[in-house]
Design an enzyme around this catalytic site. Structure first.
Site, PDB file in Angstrom:
ATOM      1  N   ASP A  40       5.061  -9.047  -4.212  1.00  0.00           N
ATOM      2  CA  ASP A  40       4.045  -8.804  -3.208  1.00  0.00           C
ATOM      3  C   ASP A  40       3.067  -7.789  -3.804  1.00  0.00           C
ATOM      4  OD1 ASP A  40       2.825  -8.518  -0.553  1.00  0.00           O
ATOM      5  OD2 ASP A  40       3.865  -6.595  -0.500  1.00  0.00           O
ATOM      6  N   ASP A  64       0.339  -5.551  -1.720  1.00  0.00           N
ATOM      7  CA  ASP A  64       0.078  -4.345  -0.934  1.00  0.00           C
ATOM      8  C   ASP A  64       1.372  -3.615  -0.595  1.00  0.00           C
ATOM      9  OD1 ASP A  64      -3.017  -4.749   0.641  1.00  0.00           O
ATOM     10  OD2 ASP A  64      -2.176  -6.197  -0.741  1.00  0.00           O
TER      11      ASP A  64
END
Length: 282
Positions: A81, A83
């Site tokens: 991922d 953020d």
């Protein structure tokens, strides 16, 4: 199957790690580096795991139980991922700050990451608040606020040296993934496209939304392209929208994650940097 336990903490000394290790009565221990200790030959029970987890957390140490023989050589792909995982910020919250709307957007982001809101709907709501913002604000966020998470570059260097490919799959935006791809020599990226007209954001996402299901499909697609199974992938994330792709991985890593994610991941890095995964798989 016999387990190994890796204890590591950025501020932990070997005496602290040895004290926690004594709880599992390992057959042997190996100092991995100044702040990491591996314990081998452990007969793991739920009660023992709970005791170690509690003692480790109190000492700001990450305790990771994995299969005894598991190593980096068992994997071919690292999927991350973006953020709050590979980078330290939530890009949409920082973009919203340019509109004076960070508190409103951050509240929606937090609820979505905890799994309390549907991700796709929450993203539409947050992006709508950005309508009218000059697109150049994205560049300011990248230049002024985006930072790579602790240990991120060391982790990427380590997995690349071992021959693994890298995938950045994000519910965030292509503006950022497109810049991180060459900067960090990533192999694959996939994210949402923010729509802009006449130099301003429209408040809409162009095309389909990269939600939890699309993240999982992306990991599956890249694995298929590489001729491997998802069990040969390490998947790292922090929010509820990462759980589906983490669920198909051979090793799921919760990084600075929400409680719902920590509870379901194979291992959690609460204190170490992203490069903590290298010690786990040493």
């Amino acid at each position: 199957m016999s387990k190994k336990l890796i204890l590591q903490g950025p501020d932990a000394d070997q005496s602290t790690l040895a004290r926690i290790a004594a709880l599992v009565q390992p057959r042997s221990t190996t100092v991995l580096h100044a702040h990491a200790l591996r314990c081998d030959g452990i007969a793991l029970t739920p009660e023992l795991k709970a005791a170690v987890d509690s003692a480790a957390f109190a000492a700001r140490v990450d305790a990771s139980f994995v299969d005894a023989g598991l190593s980096l050589a068992d994997f071919k792909l690292v999927a991350m991922d973006m953020d709050s995982t590979l980078i330290t910020i939530e890009c949409i919250d920082e973009i919203a700050d340019m509109q004076g709307l960070k508190p409103q957007v951050s509240a929606i982001t937090e609820a979505a990451m905890r799994g309390e809101l549907d991700f796709a709907e929450s993203l539409k709501r947050r992006v709508a608040l950005l309508a009218g913002l000059p697109a150049e604000a994205l560049g300011r966020v990248y230049d002024e606020r985006l930072a790579i998470s602790m240990g991120g570059e060391a982790m990427l260097a380590g997995v690349r040296a071992a021959g693994l490919r890298t995938l950045l799959v994000s519910g965030g935006f292509t503006f950022f993934t497109d810049r991180l791809k060459p900067r960090l020599a990533l192999d694959y990226t996939h994210a949402n496209l923010l729509e802009a007209e006449n130099g301003k954001l429209t408040g809409r996402v162009a095309g389909g939304i990269v939600d939890a299901e699309e993240k999982k499909r992306t990991v599956q697609r890249v694995c298929a392209e590489l001729g491997i199974t998802p069990r040969q992938a390490i998947v790292m994330g922090d929010g509820a929208n990462d759980l589906q792709m983490m669920g198909i991985a051979g090793l799921s890593v919760a990084f600075r994650a929400k409680p719902v994610v920590r509870a379901q991941a194979d291992v959690a890095l609460n204190f170490c940097g992203l490069d903590g995964v290298l010690a786990i798989l040493a």
